[in-house]
Design an enzyme around this catalytic site. Structure first.
Site, PDB file in Angstrom:
ATOM      1  N   TYR A   7       0.826  -1.206   0.000  1.00  0.00           N
ATOM      2  CA  TYR A   7       0.000   0.000   0.000  1.00  0.00           C
ATOM      3  C   TYR A   7       0.856   1.249   0.000  1.00  0.00           C
ATOM      4  O   TYR A   7       2.075   1.189   0.197  1.00  0.00           O
ATOM      5  CB  TYR A   7      -0.943   0.007   1.205  1.00  0.00           C
ATOM      6  CG  TYR A   7      -0.291   0.320   2.543  1.00  0.00           C
ATOM      7  CD1 TYR A   7       0.502  -0.629   3.191  1.00  0.00           C
ATOM      8  CD2 TYR A   7      -0.448   1.558   3.153  1.00  0.00           C
ATOM      9  CE1 TYR A   7       1.105  -0.342   4.409  1.00  0.00           C
ATOM     10  CE2 TYR A   7       0.144   1.852   4.370  1.00  0.00           C
ATOM     11  CZ  TYR A   7       0.920   0.897   4.997  1.00  0.00           C
ATOM     12  OH  TYR A   7       1.526   1.186   6.196  1.00  0.00           O
ATOM     13  N   LYS A 121       6.368  -1.889   1.763  1.00  0.00           N
ATOM     14  CA  LYS A 121       5.211  -1.289   2.461  1.00  0.00           C
ATOM     15  C   LYS A 121       4.034  -2.255   2.380  1.00  0.00           C
ATOM     16  O   LYS A 121       3.083  -2.055   1.616  1.00  0.00           O
ATOM     17  CB  LYS A 121       4.887   0.092   1.864  1.00  0.00           C
ATOM     18  CG  LYS A 121       4.092   0.977   2.817  1.00  0.00           C
ATOM     19  CD  LYS A 121       4.199   2.420   2.431  1.00  0.00           C
ATOM     20  CE  LYS A 121       3.252   3.324   3.207  1.00  0.00           C
ATOM     21  NZ  LYS A 121       3.383   3.259   4.655  1.00  0.00           N
TER      22      LYS A 121
HETATM   23  N1  PDD Z   1       3.124   5.092   7.472  1.00  0.00           N
HETATM   24  N2  PDD Z   1       7.851   3.798   8.690  1.00  0.00           N
HETATM   25  C1  PDD Z   1       6.722   3.070   8.690  1.00  0.00           C
HETATM   26  C2  PDD Z   1       6.751   1.717   9.301  1.00  0.00           C
HETATM   27  C3  PDD Z   1       5.541   3.596   8.131  1.00  0.00           C
HETATM   28  O1  PDD Z   1       4.421   2.857   8.123  1.00  0.00           O
HETATM   29  C4  PDD Z   1       5.563   4.902   7.590  1.00  0.00           C
HETATM   30  C5  PDD Z   1       4.340   5.513   6.959  1.00  0.00           C
HETATM   31  C6  PDD Z   1       6.771   5.629   7.598  1.00  0.00           C
HETATM   32  C7  PDD Z   1       6.891   7.009   7.010  1.00  0.00           C
HETATM   33  O2  PDD Z   1       6.870   6.963   5.599  1.00  0.00           O
HETATM   34  P1  PDD Z   1       6.325   8.204   4.740  1.00  0.00           P
HETATM   35  O3  PDD Z   1       7.124   9.389   5.169  1.00  0.00           O
HETATM   36  O4  PDD Z   1       6.596   7.803   3.364  1.00  0.00           O
HETATM   37  O5  PDD Z   1       4.876   8.359   5.064  1.00  0.00           O
HETATM   38  C8  PDD Z   1       7.894   5.033   8.149  1.00  0.00           C
HETATM   39  C9  PDD Z   1       1.916   5.482   6.817  1.00  0.00           C
HETATM   40  C10 PDD Z   1       1.665   6.956   6.858  1.00  0.00           C
HETATM   41  C11 PDD Z   1       0.764   4.652   7.358  1.00  0.00           C
HETATM   42  O6  PDD Z   1       0.935   3.454   7.452  1.00  0.00           O
HETATM   43  O7  PDD Z   1      -0.288   5.203   7.657  1.00  0.00           O
END
Ligand code: PDD
Length: 255
Positions: A7, A121
């Site tokens: 995702y 992700k």
């Molecule tokens: N989460 N690390 C993890 C484990 C994450 O799930 C996320 C983002 C990040 C930060 O990544 P970015 O800057 O690209 O959003 C780091 C999203 C926002 C979520 O699961 O809702």
């Protein structure tokens, strides 16, 4: 049944998806890693996301994009050869992005027992959910995860510390998500002449940091005021957090 999918969460500001090309690169990398063909071209993703935002009528929101392996005739660990991936696009309101107040977070450290492919992700978020809920059960807002004595990230965000005027964040290994907000912050800070080191952060270094901050699409940049029950710096956002946040807000405004 297998949690077999990936995702993206893309912030929307002023009705426009923020840093979309970077999200599409990561989406494509995650798909490659799970051996699932990208069902759409970047141009088609861009159109689909624009259509979803337009149909939602939202100005400040998130777009959630999910690709799972598809429908199979029966449960089988072996991938169905002819399945068509299932694509889900959802737009939802995001009050946190309005940032009326930035209340520093209280974090605890927990052992990072997630799998060793954190750069993917994946929708398989059970470990992240357990860790987040454990942190909240212990009275904190979230957990900073420690693997073999070193910081990886938080349950849904990346970690930066500041020490003696230098920003430090863990390197982009396969143990953590390569956050887009993280990359933007590193680039903006360096362009401004700030020193940013991408290297391992030990638990001891974390505990002795002048400042700790998180970055994510949800929180942008956000200060940590407490760690394991002890105040971090002045307990508010520190000098470097303020600087980084200002750079990020300016970049956002110009995007
Ligand atoms: N989460 N690390 C993890 C484990 C994450 O799930 C996320 C983002 C990040 C930060 O990544 P970015 O800057 O690209 O959003 C780091 C999203 C926002 C979520 O699961 O809702």
């Amino acid at each position: 049944m297998f949690g077999d999918g990936i995702y993206e969460v893309i912030p929307v500001y002023g009705g426009k998806p923020f840093t979309l090309p970077r999200h599409l690169v990561r989406l494509s990398n995650s798909l490659k890693e799970i051996r699932l063909a990208n069902p759409l071209s970047d141009a088609a993703w861009t159109d689909l996301i624009a259509e979803a935002i337009a149909r939602s009528g939202e100005e400040t929101a998130y777009v959630y994009v999910q690709v799972t392996r598809g429908v199979a005739p029966r449960r089988d660990h072996l991938y169905p050869p002819d399945a068509t991936p299932t694509v889900l696009v959802m737009v939802y309101e995001a009050p946190i992005l309005e940032r009326k107040t930035v209340t520093p977070l209280a974090m605890i450290t927990l052992e990072d027992f997630r799998w060793a492919r954190g750069h993917i992700k994946t929708v398989s978020l059970i470990a992240a959910g357990l860790l987040k809920n454990e942190a909240v059960a212990q009275g904190a807002d979230d957990a900073i995860l420690i693997r073999d004595g070193y910081v990886t990230e938080a349950t849904a965000s990346n970690i930066f510390i500041a020490k003696n005027g230098v920003l430090v964040t863990p390197p982009k290994t396969s143990l953590l998500l390569h956050g887009i907000t993280r990359d933007v912050v590193v680039e903006l800070a360096r362009a401004q002449g700030l020193v940013v080191e991408e290297r391992q952060i030990s638990l001891e270094e974390l505990e002795n940091a002048d400042e700790i901050m998180i970055t994510s699409s949800g929180h942008e940049t956000w200060p940590v005021g407490m760690l394991n029950g002890r105040q971090v710096g002045n307990g508010e956002g520190g000098v470097l957090w303020h600087q980084v946040d200002q750079l990020f807000q300016e970049f956002k405004g110009a995007s």
